[in-house]
Structures are given as structure tokens and as C-alpha cells.
Design a protein around this motif. Sequence first.
Motif, PDB file in Angstrom:
ATOM      1  N   PHE A  42      -3.931 -13.208   0.749  1.00  0.00           N
ATOM      2  CA  PHE A  42      -2.610 -13.036   1.563  1.00  0.00           C
ATOM      3  C   PHE A  42      -2.912 -11.334   2.049  1.00  0.00           C
ATOM      4  O   PHE A  42      -3.504 -10.671   1.417  1.00  0.00           O
ATOM      5  CB  PHE A  42      -1.473 -12.999   0.801  1.00  0.00           C
ATOM      6  N   VAL A  43      -2.021 -11.296   3.018  1.00  0.00           N
ATOM      7  CA  VAL A  43      -1.691  -9.838   3.600  1.00  0.00           C
ATOM      8  C   VAL A  43      -0.105  -9.834   3.588  1.00  0.00           C
ATOM      9  O   VAL A  43       0.229 -10.787   4.474  1.00  0.00           O
ATOM     10  CB  VAL A  43      -2.448  -9.436   4.679  1.00  0.00           C
ATOM     11  N   PHE A  44       0.466  -8.678   3.125  1.00  0.00           N
ATOM     12  CA  PHE A  44       1.920  -8.560   3.262  1.00  0.00           C
ATOM     13  C   PHE A  44       1.948  -7.326   4.073  1.00  0.00           C
ATOM     14  O   PHE A  44       1.209  -6.184   3.842  1.00  0.00           O
ATOM     15  CB  PHE A  44       2.415  -8.334   1.900  1.00  0.00           C
ATOM     16  N   VAL A  45       2.829  -7.373   5.184  1.00  0.00           N
ATOM     17  CA  VAL A  45       3.007  -6.259   6.241  1.00  0.00           C
ATOM     18  C   VAL A  45       4.432  -5.809   5.780  1.00  0.00           C
ATOM     19  O   VAL A  45       5.478  -6.683   5.986  1.00  0.00           O
ATOM     20  CB  VAL A  45       2.753  -6.519   7.607  1.00  0.00           C
ATOM     21  N   VAL A  46       4.486  -4.569   5.491  1.00  0.00           N
ATOM     22  CA  VAL A  46       5.791  -3.934   5.242  1.00  0.00           C
ATOM     23  C   VAL A  46       6.191  -2.709   5.920  1.00  0.00           C
ATOM     24  O   VAL A  46       5.138  -2.017   6.191  1.00  0.00           O
ATOM     25  CB  VAL A  46       6.042  -3.686   3.624  1.00  0.00           C
ATOM     26  N   GLY A 103      -3.301  -8.158   0.138  1.00  0.00           N
ATOM     27  CA  GLY A 103      -3.450  -6.688   0.390  1.00  0.00           C
ATOM     28  C   GLY A 103      -1.867  -6.527   1.174  1.00  0.00           C
ATOM     29  O   GLY A 103      -1.240  -7.333   1.740  1.00  0.00           O
ATOM     30  N   VAL A 104      -1.620  -4.978   0.941  1.00  0.00           N
ATOM     31  CA  VAL A 104      -0.329  -4.643   1.354  1.00  0.00           C
ATOM     32  C   VAL A 104      -0.683  -3.463   2.318  1.00  0.00           C
ATOM     33  O   VAL A 104      -1.389  -2.469   2.231  1.00  0.00           O
ATOM     34  CB  VAL A 104       0.536  -4.162   0.238  1.00  0.00           C
ATOM     35  N   THR A 105      -0.137  -3.716   3.622  1.00  0.00           N
ATOM     36  CA  THR A 105      -0.372  -2.638   4.580  1.00  0.00           C
ATOM     37  C   THR A 105       0.844  -2.494   5.400  1.00  0.00           C
ATOM     38  O   THR A 105       1.920  -3.193   5.437  1.00  0.00           O
ATOM     39  CB  THR A 105      -1.443  -3.163   5.639  1.00  0.00           C
ATOM     40  N   ALA A 106       0.993  -1.203   6.093  1.00  0.00           N
ATOM     41  CA  ALA A 106       2.211  -0.817   6.844  1.00  0.00           C
ATOM     42  C   ALA A 106       2.326  -1.224   8.207  1.00  0.00           C
ATOM     43  O   ALA A 106       1.121  -1.635   8.967  1.00  0.00           O
ATOM     44  CB  ALA A 106       1.992   0.882   6.974  1.00  0.00           C
ATOM     45  N   THR A 107       3.486  -1.629   8.640  1.00  0.00           N
ATOM     46  CA  THR A 107       3.555  -2.430   9.876  1.00  0.00           C
ATOM     47  C   THR A 107       2.998  -1.409  10.941  1.00  0.00           C
ATOM     48  O   THR A 107       2.094  -1.796  11.730  1.00  0.00           O
ATOM     49  CB  THR A 107       4.997  -2.474  10.162  1.00  0.00           C
ATOM     50  N   ASP A 108       3.090  -0.175  10.896  1.00  0.00           N
ATOM     51  CA  ASP A 108       2.829   0.722  12.068  1.00  0.00           C
ATOM     52  C   ASP A 108       0.949   0.477  12.018  1.00  0.00           C
ATOM     53  O   ASP A 108       0.348   0.772  13.027  1.00  0.00           O
ATOM     54  CB  ASP A 108       3.220   2.154  11.708  1.00  0.00           C
ATOM     55  N   THR A 109       0.614   0.776  10.950  1.00  0.00           N
ATOM     56  CA  THR A 109      -0.939   0.804  10.563  1.00  0.00           C
ATOM     57  C   THR A 109      -1.609  -0.425  11.140  1.00  0.00           C
ATOM     58  O   THR A 109      -2.476  -0.633  11.844  1.00  0.00           O
ATOM     59  CB  THR A 109      -1.209   0.682   9.104  1.00  0.00           C
TER      60      THR A 109
END
Length: 333
Positions: A42-46, A103-109
Motif C-alpha cells: 500500500f501507499v497512503f497519501v496524507v 508507505g506514507v507520503t505527503a500529498t504535496d510530495t
Amino acid sequence: MNVKEKSREVLSQFPSVRHAFAYGSKVFAQAKGPEKDALLDFVFVVDEPSKWHKENLARNPRHYSCVGRMGGGSAADYVAKRIGAGVYFNVYAEVGNERIKYGVTATDTIVEDLKYWKSFYMAGRMQKPVQHLVESQRVLRATEHNILAATATALLILPETFSKDTFYRTVVSLSYIGDIRMKFAEDTNKVRNIMLGSASELHQMYNAAIQRFASQKMVYNIEKQQWSQEVHSDARVALLRRLPPGLLSELKTIVGYETPLDTLAKEDALRTARAVVKGGDTSELVMRGLACMNRRSSRRQAMAGLLSAGWNGTIAYLGRKVAKSYRSKRSGA
């Protein structure tokens, strides 16, 4: 319970996210099927990773290595942004009866990477099939930019005539060219397995982009198995101008002059494109540019992985990958 239902059940065990998707061999078919020990990926965008990790640490502390547990959400966010390629992974996380990697990544990134290929890590991941579970229109719009750019890049690598399958294989390969993991820790048949197993998903992903390029007389015969394209200088320049700033910046360096990514203006893209066409084999230069990007981001993410997974998690994960690579090489020998 199908994979999508299982994925949504897993997602319910985490804090809310802006966007989420599942991917990998347990979600999409590959030519030889998923490994028995494959993880659900998974990738979670926060919007605020530090805050999200803090909440997730309260819910799922066992998912984190000592770096996350001791340093908290800000440490996890620091590892992603300053050491890695913008994403923090937890591996071998137990959620119910499922073992997952997320994985967790920023929306802007992720939006920046999809549009500009700043690191090309998440952009490369999303050039292959993913199953969207929670949708952000901002991320989906950026994904369209990424698919168009990937199509232009693949066409620049390909010769005047090529098969439909060769196009899809080339698109899938973009994020693996130069990736350090391909030397020792990835299945050497990975690109082929994805292309053959997910042919229908790849067609669905790229059909609109191909239709658009065909309408602009940049690719021909797309209703057949054998496609063709113009390869004269003007056609190469037109495709090069469609590349994102991240890859154009690499190409500028390769052909002899350098401009920082954030100052690479649209008018400079034309000068870069012409310089690349004059600089030699365009296909070779584009692959060199991709190799530079993938090598850099894969090294950074490998370093981040040591911290996010811890030594035990890293050794277990790499051991599984190396064994898979070894089996692939033996079967291909």
C-alpha cells in the motif's frame, strides 16, 4: 473476500488518508503469479505525515522500528523527506491476518513527483498498475501528467517501428533502469512478468495517452500490433519538450550544461530538447537520464529503509528479495 475488499478492511485500521492505493503481485496478476510470501503493498497519501504518524504510532506502535517509536512522527517524516525519496515504509506489518508493507507520503510530495519527476520514485511506481482505494482529485490529475510523460519517454526510447507489447514493456521498465535493487534484490524477469500479467490494466492506463499522441500524428497504426512513429529531429524535439523538468534537468547535465530543477523554465525546454537531439543517440541519452534518477532515488530509499524497517526487518525483506532474484536468475539460465 476479494483483494479490494481485503485492502479496504486493512485501510480501516489506520488513521484517515487523503489518497490510498494498493499495488504489487497480490493485487495485480503477474506472468508467474504472486510469491507465497508476497506482502500486500500500500501507499497512503496524507496532508501532514508527522501528525499522521503520531496518530498511527498510538494505534499501531508495533509497525514501527525503534526510530519511529523513539523519535515519533517527526522522526518518521524526517527519514522520508531528508534521507529517503519522500516516502516512509513500514514492512511486515501485521494487520488482522494479513502481512503488509505500507508507505506514507505527503500529498504535496507525491503531486510534485507525479508532475515534475523530482525524485521519480513515486512517479515511477504509479506508471504501473495500482488499485485506488481512496481518491484525491488532485492526485488523480497529477497522475494524468505522469502517464503522458511516461508515454513520451517510452516513445523516445523506442525505434521507428515497434510492437504494442514492446511499448508496454518499455513503459514498465522506466522506473527500473539504473535502480540499484535490480543488480541483486529484484526478480530479473520483473518487467516481463508485470507486462504479461497486467496487459489489460496497462492498456486501460495508457490508451487515452496513446490516442492523444496518435491524434497529433506522433504515433501511427495503434489499432494494429505493430506501431510506428516519426523519428526525425523535429519529432524527437517535440517529444523531448513534453518531458517533466526532473528528466530534462538530468539531460541538460548529460549534454554539458546544468540548470537547477526549479529554474528550468518552459522556454528552456526547447533549447534542452535541441541540445539533446544534437548530442547523440536520443534513446541512449534518455535512458542515461532515467538511470541517474533511479540510481539516486533507489539509494536514498535504501538508506531510509534501514531506519524505517530496522536491521531485522531490512535483513528479512532483503533476504526475501535476494532469494527471489536468485531463483529468477537460475530459471533464466
